[in-house]
Write a protein that holds these residues in place. Structure first.
Motif, PDB file in Angstrom:
ATOM      1  N   GLU A  63       0.828  -1.213   0.000  1.00 31.80           N
ATOM      2  CA  GLU A  63       0.000   0.000   0.000  1.00 31.80           C
ATOM      3  C   GLU A  63       0.861   1.262   0.000  1.00 31.80           C
ATOM      4  O   GLU A  63       0.593   2.207  -0.734  1.00 31.80           O
ATOM      5  N   LEU A  64       1.896   1.279   0.838  1.00 35.73           N
ATOM      6  CA  LEU A  64       2.781   2.449   0.892  1.00 35.73           C
ATOM      7  C   LEU A  64       3.469   2.686  -0.444  1.00 35.73           C
ATOM      8  O   LEU A  64       3.548   3.822  -0.921  1.00 35.73           O
ATOM      9  N   ILE A  65       3.954   1.624  -1.057  1.00 32.38           N
ATOM     10  CA  ILE A  65       4.653   1.756  -2.332  1.00 32.38           C
ATOM     11  C   ILE A  65       3.707   2.277  -3.408  1.00 32.38           C
ATOM     12  O   ILE A  65       4.080   3.133  -4.208  1.00 32.38           O
ATOM     13  N   MET A  66       2.461   1.804  -3.419  1.00 33.59           N
ATOM     14  CA  MET A  66       1.499   2.285  -4.408  1.00 33.59           C
ATOM     15  C   MET A  66       1.140   3.748  -4.171  1.00 33.59           C
ATOM     16  O   MET A  66       0.690   4.429  -5.083  1.00 33.59           O
ATOM     17  N   GLN A  67       1.375   4.245  -2.959  1.00 34.69           N
ATOM     18  CA  GLN A  67       1.143   5.653  -2.649  1.00 34.69           C
ATOM     19  C   GLN A  67       2.394   6.495  -2.895  1.00 34.69           C
ATOM     20  O   GLN A  67       2.411   7.689  -2.619  1.00 34.69           O
ATOM     21  N   GLY A  68       3.453   5.849  -3.388  1.00 35.32           N
ATOM     22  CA  GLY A  68       4.694   6.568  -3.658  1.00 35.32           C
ATOM     23  C   GLY A  68       5.562   6.754  -2.431  1.00 35.32           C
ATOM     24  O   GLY A  68       6.484   7.559  -2.429  1.00 35.32           O
ATOM     25  N   LYS A  69       5.278   6.013  -1.380  1.00 33.33           N
ATOM     26  CA  LYS A  69       6.036   6.123  -0.131  1.00 33.33           C
ATOM     27  C   LYS A  69       6.947   4.916   0.034  1.00 33.33           C
ATOM     28  O   LYS A  69       6.742   3.878  -0.584  1.00 33.33           O
ATOM     29  N   THR A  70       7.931   5.046   0.894  1.00 32.51           N
ATOM     30  CA  THR A  70       8.864   3.967   1.168  1.00 32.51           C
ATOM     31  C   THR A  70       8.550   3.359   2.533  1.00 32.51           C
ATOM     32  O   THR A  70       8.433   4.095   3.516  1.00 32.51           O
ATOM     33  N   PRO A  71       8.430   2.022   2.606  1.00 34.65           N
ATOM     34  CA  PRO A  71       8.198   1.383   3.912  1.00 34.65           C
ATOM     35  C   PRO A  71       9.375   1.639   4.856  1.00 34.65           C
ATOM     36  O   PRO A  71      10.516   1.794   4.416  1.00 34.65           O
ATOM     37  N   ALA A  72       9.084   1.683   6.134  1.00 30.92           N
ATOM     38  CA  ALA A  72      10.119   1.945   7.139  1.00 30.92           C
ATOM     39  C   ALA A  72      11.131   0.806   7.200  1.00 30.92           C
ATOM     40  O   ALA A  72      12.314   1.036   7.431  1.00 30.92           O
ATOM     41  N   ASP A  73      10.685  -0.423   6.967  1.00 31.68           N
ATOM     42  CA  ASP A  73      11.607  -1.563   6.982  1.00 31.68           C
ATOM     43  C   ASP A  73      11.757  -2.086   5.550  1.00 31.68           C
ATOM     44  O   ASP A  73      11.443  -1.386   4.592  1.00 31.68           O
ATOM     45  N   SER A  74      12.203  -3.311   5.397  1.00 34.71           N
ATOM     46  CA  SER A  74      12.417  -3.854   4.059  1.00 34.71           C
ATOM     47  C   SER A  74      11.104  -4.012   3.284  1.00 34.71           C
ATOM     48  O   SER A  74      11.091  -3.992   2.065  1.00 34.71           O
ATOM     49  N   GLY A  75      10.008  -4.203   4.004  1.00 34.94           N
ATOM     50  CA  GLY A  75       8.714  -4.406   3.361  1.00 34.94           C
ATOM     51  C   GLY A  75       8.384  -5.856   3.108  1.00 34.94           C
ATOM     52  O   GLY A  75       7.251  -6.193   2.777  1.00 34.94           O
ATOM     53  N   TRP A  76       9.370  -6.732   3.261  1.00 38.73           N
ATOM     54  CA  TRP A  76       9.126  -8.154   3.019  1.00 38.73           C
ATOM     55  C   TRP A  76       8.571  -8.823   4.268  1.00 38.73           C
ATOM     56  O   TRP A  76       8.879  -8.428   5.388  1.00 38.73           O
ATOM     57  N   LYS A  77       7.758  -9.837   4.073  1.00 39.69           N
ATOM     58  CA  LYS A  77       7.204 -10.597   5.200  1.00 39.69           C
ATOM     59  C   LYS A  77       8.338 -11.276   5.955  1.00 39.69           C
ATOM     60  O   LYS A  77       9.388 -11.592   5.389  1.00 39.69           O
ATOM     61  N   ASP A  78       8.110 -11.501   7.249  1.00 38.64           N
ATOM     62  CA  ASP A  78       9.104 -12.176   8.075  1.00 38.64           C
ATOM     63  C   ASP A  78       9.365 -13.581   7.533  1.00 38.64           C
ATOM     64  O   ASP A  78       8.443 -14.285   7.120  1.00 38.64           O
ATOM     65  N   GLY A  79      10.624 -13.966   7.543  1.00 40.29           N
ATOM     66  CA  GLY A  79      11.008 -15.316   7.148  1.00 40.29           C
ATOM     67  C   GLY A  79      11.136 -15.538   5.648  1.00 40.29           C
ATOM     68  O   GLY A  79      11.329 -16.667   5.213  1.00 40.29           O
ATOM     69  N   VAL A  80      11.050 -14.482   4.859  1.00 40.89           N
ATOM     70  CA  VAL A  80      11.178 -14.636   3.410  1.00 40.89           C
ATOM     71  C   VAL A  80      12.620 -15.015   3.084  1.00 40.89           C
ATOM     72  O   VAL A  80      13.558 -14.373   3.538  1.00 40.89           O
TER      73      VAL A  80
END
Length: 102
Positions: A63-80
């Motif tokens: 959602e953040l990326i589609m709004q043009g924003k950068t996630p605070a962390d990597s954005g990947w689910k835990d354990g990927v």
């Protein structure tokens, strides 16, 4: 008269139904298609990327990326697993259909 009233009631009920909003996958596909770096990608390749992002990324990061924003962390689910993620994303970049020349 009763048939007209019933038909009118059904029409009103049907026309009052709102269309379902697009799924997160559909929204992501549309968003990816607007990005310059994916302009030469086929529909299958964009769908492949969207599926990988849905599978591995946190919904809030998407959602953040589609709004043009950068996630605070990597954005990947835990354990990927990074290798699996890289493999799946790389598979989207190559030809989707096998080459006729092998």
């Amino acid at each position: 008269m009763v048939a007209v009233a019933l038909a009118g009631g059904l029409f009103t009920a049907a026309s009052g139904c709102a269309a379902e909003p697009p799924s997160p996958r559909e929204r992501l596909i549309q968003d990816l298609k607007t990005e310059p770096q994916f302009k030469d990608y086929s529909d299958k390749q964009v769908e492949c990327l969207a599926d990988a992002y849905i599978k591995y990324a946190k919904p809030e990061a998407i959602e953040l990326i589609m709004q043009g924003k950068t996630p605070a962390d990597s954005g990947w689910k835990d354990g990927v697993d990074g290798r699996t993620l890289t493999r799946d994303l790389a598979a989207c970049n190559g030809p989707i259909a096998p080459s006729p020349t092998g």
